[in-house]
Design an enzyme around this catalytic site. Structure first.
Site, PDB file in Angstrom:
ATOM      1  N   ASP A 125      -0.791   3.048 -17.806  1.00  0.00           N
ATOM      2  CA  ASP A 125       0.477   3.087 -18.542  1.00  0.00           C
ATOM      3  C   ASP A 125       1.548   2.202 -17.913  1.00  0.00           C
ATOM      4  O   ASP A 125       2.680   2.157 -18.379  1.00  0.00           O
ATOM      5  CB  ASP A 125       0.978   4.532 -18.661  1.00  0.00           C
ATOM      6  CG  ASP A 125       1.209   5.181 -17.297  1.00  0.00           C
ATOM      7  OD1 ASP A 125       1.071   4.489 -16.265  1.00  0.00           O
ATOM      8  OD2 ASP A 125       1.527   6.384 -17.266  1.00  0.00           O
ATOM      9  N   GLY A 126       1.182   1.529 -16.826  1.00  0.00           N
ATOM     10  CA  GLY A 126       2.139   0.619 -16.192  1.00  0.00           C
ATOM     11  C   GLY A 126       3.232   1.310 -15.394  1.00  0.00           C
ATOM     12  O   GLY A 126       4.177   0.675 -14.945  1.00  0.00           O
ATOM     13  N   ASP A 252      -8.504  -5.809  -3.069  1.00  0.00           N
ATOM     14  CA  ASP A 252      -7.267  -6.125  -3.810  1.00  0.00           C
ATOM     15  C   ASP A 252      -6.054  -5.507  -3.126  1.00  0.00           C
ATOM     16  O   ASP A 252      -4.920  -5.785  -3.522  1.00  0.00           O
ATOM     17  CB  ASP A 252      -7.365  -5.639  -5.265  1.00  0.00           C
ATOM     18  CG  ASP A 252      -7.787  -4.182  -5.368  1.00  0.00           C
ATOM     19  OD1 ASP A 252      -8.886  -3.852  -4.901  1.00  0.00           O
ATOM     20  OD2 ASP A 252      -7.005  -3.374  -5.896  1.00  0.00           O
ATOM     21  N   ASN A 253      -6.279  -4.671  -2.114  1.00  0.00           N
ATOM     22  CA  ASN A 253      -5.155  -4.082  -1.382  1.00  0.00           C
ATOM     23  C   ASN A 253      -5.030  -4.669   0.024  1.00  0.00           C
ATOM     24  O   ASN A 253      -4.353  -4.092   0.879  1.00  0.00           O
ATOM     25  CB  ASN A 253      -5.316  -2.561  -1.300  1.00  0.00           C
ATOM     26  CG  ASN A 253      -5.152  -1.887  -2.649  1.00  0.00           C
ATOM     27  OD1 ASN A 253      -4.491  -2.425  -3.539  1.00  0.00           O
ATOM     28  ND2 ASN A 253      -5.760  -0.728  -2.818  1.00  0.00           N
ATOM     29  N   ASP A 262       0.370  -1.885  -0.583  1.00  0.00           N
ATOM     30  CA  ASP A 262      -0.153  -0.961  -1.593  1.00  0.00           C
ATOM     31  C   ASP A 262      -0.413   0.430  -1.034  1.00  0.00           C
ATOM     32  O   ASP A 262      -1.555   0.888  -0.921  1.00  0.00           O
ATOM     33  CB  ASP A 262      -1.425  -1.535  -2.239  1.00  0.00           C
ATOM     34  CG  ASP A 262      -1.075  -2.599  -3.270  1.00  0.00           C
ATOM     35  OD1 ASP A 262       0.037  -3.138  -3.201  1.00  0.00           O
ATOM     36  OD2 ASP A 262      -1.912  -2.885  -4.142  1.00  0.00           O
TER      37      ASP A 262
HETATM   38  P1  AMP Z   1      -4.312   0.625  -6.569  1.00  0.00           P
HETATM   39  O1  AMP Z   1      -5.588   1.168  -6.041  1.00  0.00           O
HETATM   40  O2  AMP Z   1      -3.200   1.638  -6.732  1.00  0.00           O
HETATM   41  O3  AMP Z   1      -3.858  -0.569  -5.794  1.00  0.00           O
HETATM   42  O4  AMP Z   1      -4.577   0.157  -8.078  1.00  0.00           O
HETATM   43  C1  AMP Z   1      -5.705  -0.601  -8.463  1.00  0.00           C
HETATM   44  C2  AMP Z   1      -5.402  -1.382  -9.717  1.00  0.00           C
HETATM   45  O5  AMP Z   1      -5.051  -0.505 -10.790  1.00  0.00           O
HETATM   46  C3  AMP Z   1      -4.244  -2.352  -9.539  1.00  0.00           C
HETATM   47  O6  AMP Z   1      -4.559  -3.527 -10.221  1.00  0.00           O
HETATM   48  C4  AMP Z   1      -3.100  -1.614 -10.176  1.00  0.00           C
HETATM   49  O7  AMP Z   1      -2.114  -2.496 -10.655  1.00  0.00           O
HETATM   50  C5  AMP Z   1      -3.771  -0.850 -11.302  1.00  0.00           C
HETATM   51  N1  AMP Z   1      -3.036   0.358 -11.669  1.00  0.00           N
HETATM   52  C6  AMP Z   1      -2.846   1.475 -10.916  1.00  0.00           C
HETATM   53  N2  AMP Z   1      -2.102   2.381 -11.575  1.00  0.00           N
HETATM   54  C7  AMP Z   1      -1.783   1.828 -12.773  1.00  0.00           C
HETATM   55  C8  AMP Z   1      -1.024   2.271 -13.906  1.00  0.00           C
HETATM   56  N3  AMP Z   1      -0.427   3.458 -13.949  1.00  0.00           N
HETATM   57  N4  AMP Z   1      -0.929   1.422 -14.948  1.00  0.00           N
HETATM   58  C9  AMP Z   1      -1.520   0.218 -14.943  1.00  0.00           C
HETATM   59  N5  AMP Z   1      -2.244  -0.247 -13.912  1.00  0.00           N
HETATM   60  C10 AMP Z   1      -2.381   0.539 -12.835  1.00  0.00           C
HETATM   61 MG    MG Z   2      -3.348  -2.173  -5.321  1.00  0.00          MG
END
Ligand code: AMP
Ligand code: MG
Length: 489
Positions: A125-126, A252-253, A262
């Site tokens: 949901d961004g 990616d982190n 992150d």
């Molecule tokens: P993360 O493990 O939190 O770094 O997230 C992994 C991926 O999922 C990254 O590309 C984030 O941008 C994406 N992501 C996490 N939460 C959301 C969210 N609520 N809406 C859209 N993308 C998300």
């Molecule tokens: Mg991330």
């Protein structure tokens, strides 16, 4: 100091070809309010702290209004998530407003996390929730004060909008500052697609902006990889020494600048347990505390592989061999300092490991035990009772204390001087889950953000005795041991 509309944007990343990002404006949110503002981070971008008092301040940092000079975008990347390659990720909820060049000539990315969907959002949901925003805000500042390279946090803005996670929560945006948000995955995405030119362009960009010493030498890409290897090894050593667990060490982190980025289901280790897994969703314990250094290398191997279009394979492989020695060199140095050695030596590793083993067996608080080690007295009749009584196996402690005492004999300082040095490397205050949780509950239920500010100030001086804050140094109460943190934030 500058007003909001005078910030000195100089957006270098969006002068790269648009293959690296998508232009994306934040999606407005209703009912914004300032949760917390971090004056020390504001200094990084020359922002006048009085600006936070403006009635419309929160509108800029939730994404409802755009700062003049910003060119919002979301960055593209891929990543190995829990061992599996995901060919396309990208900022799914983070929007880079641009880069600010401060008076000292340093560049700081200004990024809104939780500012709405982007072309990379997939099913998300961004948005980010107030809970995770408070955690990231406090932890990144705590890490900085502990001397660990990290992204920073300028402010949190809350919103009336409700979002759905395990329960209904309110949306918030945390503004992050970082010298760069380029990740290992920013390179992997192009390697997978067989697009070699962007790999070189991005490497050139990072070298020129962040590693200018490398210059334009023929082996510049190898030197770039080496720099990432060294920085990552040192970062892992720092995490291990302070007892920090990241929780989601996907590629990616992982920052190519060796920064902690992150923040999600991270955790500072409280009771010492090398197998500590802070992320509730990490069922296999892939990112357990004691695996972090190894995972750092695994992730670097992914990066090295992605760079093979611009670095000969054998050289990339050889470079990876620098990781382990660099990690151990730095880790031994840091642990030796925690024990009060001015010149830590390789042979000190056994003293460190024996102590850790005793701490594990006695289930001691990692931070507090090291802090209390500063009280160790070397006199022949000293029993060090306060320390000794914390260990279940007293005779093991006595044997260790004898070895420690003789090692300290080769040190130049007297006990009191050594304690002063040790107190500068063994923090008194870390961000315990229970502390973050108390601030979160107050914020969620009462709209009271004072605890966030109190913790921000406390954790900004983690090595200082702050007598009125003594309770924050106590190990977690029972209720808080079960606080669950997972990826869904
Ligand atoms: P993360 O493990 O939190 O770094 O997230 C992994 C991926 O999922 C990254 O590309 C984030 O941008 C994406 N992501 C996490 N939460 C959301 C969210 N609520 N809406 C859209 N993308 C998300
Ligand atoms: Mg991330």
């Amino acid at each position: 100091m500058k007003k909001l509309d005078q910030l000195n944007f100089d957006n270098t990343f969006c002068r790269l070809p648009d293959i690296f990002y998508r232009r994306q404006n934040p999606t407005p949110l209703p009912g914004s309010y300032l949760v917390s503002f971090n004056e020390s981070a504001a200094k990084l971008i020359d922002l006048d702290a009085a600006e936070a008092k403006r009635a419309d301040f929160s509108e800029y940092f939730i994404g409802n209004r755009l700062l003049p000079g910003s060119e919002p975008m979301s960055m593209l990347y891929a990543g190995h998530q829990f061992g599996y390659f995901v060919p396309q990720l990208g900022d799914g909820r983070a929007i880079l407003l641009g880069e600010i060049k401060n008076r000292a000539g340093e560049y700081w990315d200004l990024q809104l996390k939780g500012a709405g969907i982007t072309p990379f959002s997939r099913d998300g949901d961004g948005r980010a929730v107030l809970r995770s925003s408070i955690r990231e805000y406090l932890c990144s500042e705590a890490m900085h004060a502990l001397g660990i390279p990290t992204s920073r946090a300028l402010c949190i803005v809350g919103s009336d909008e409700q979002v759905y996670r395990e329960t209904i929560e309110s949306a918030a945006v945390v503004t992050r500052l970082s010298p760069s948000h380029v990740r290992f995955g920013s390179f992997e995405v192009f390697a997978y697609r067989g697009q070699h030119e962007p790999i070189a362009i991005l490497a050139d960009y990072i070298i020129e902006k962040h590693f200018p010493d490398i210059g334009n030498s023929p082996d510049k890409y190898l030197r770039f990889l080496n720099e990432v290897i060294v920085r990552t090894a040192r970062l892992m050593a720092k995490w291990q020494a302070v007892g920090f667990s990241h929780g989601v060490m996907n590629t990616d982190n992982m920052s190519v600048l060796g920064l902690t980025i992150d923040y999600g289901p991270f955790g500072f280790m409280e009771t010492y347990d090398p197998e500590f897994v802070c992320n509730h969703s990490d069922h296999g314990g892939r990112y357990a505390f004691d695996r972090q250094p190894q995972v750092g290398l695994w992730n670097l191997a992914c990066l090295a592989q992605a760079l093979t279009p611009i670095i000969p394979v054998e050289q990339a492989q050889e470079a990876l061999e620098n990781y382990e020695p660099e990690f151990f060199r730095h880790y031994n140095e840091l642990m030796g300092k925690k024990l009060g050695f001015t010149r830590p030596a390789q042979e000190d590793a056994s003293l460190v490991n024996r102590l850790l083993e005793m701490m594990r067996a006695s289930k001691l608080d990692y931070t507090n035990l090291f802090r209390s080690l500063g009280l160790f007295r070397t006199g022949p009749d000293e029993k060090n009772t306060v320390l000794r009584d914390q260990f279940l196996d007293r005779s093991a402690f006595d044997a260790w204390a004898d070895a420690y005492r003789s090692r300290l004999q080769s040190e130049p300082e007297i006990d009191e001087e050594r304690k002063v040095c040790m107190d500068r490397v063994n923090p008194k205050y870390i961000l315990r889950n229970s502390m973050a949780q108390t601030a979160i509950i107050l914020a969620q239920q009462e709209g009271d953000f004072s605890e966030v500010d109190r913790l921000l100030a406390l954790l900004g001086q983690p090595f200082d005795e702050q007598p009125e804050m003594e309770e924050y140094a106590a190990p977690a109460p029972d209720w808080a041991r079960n606080v669950v943190v997972s990826c869904s934030s």
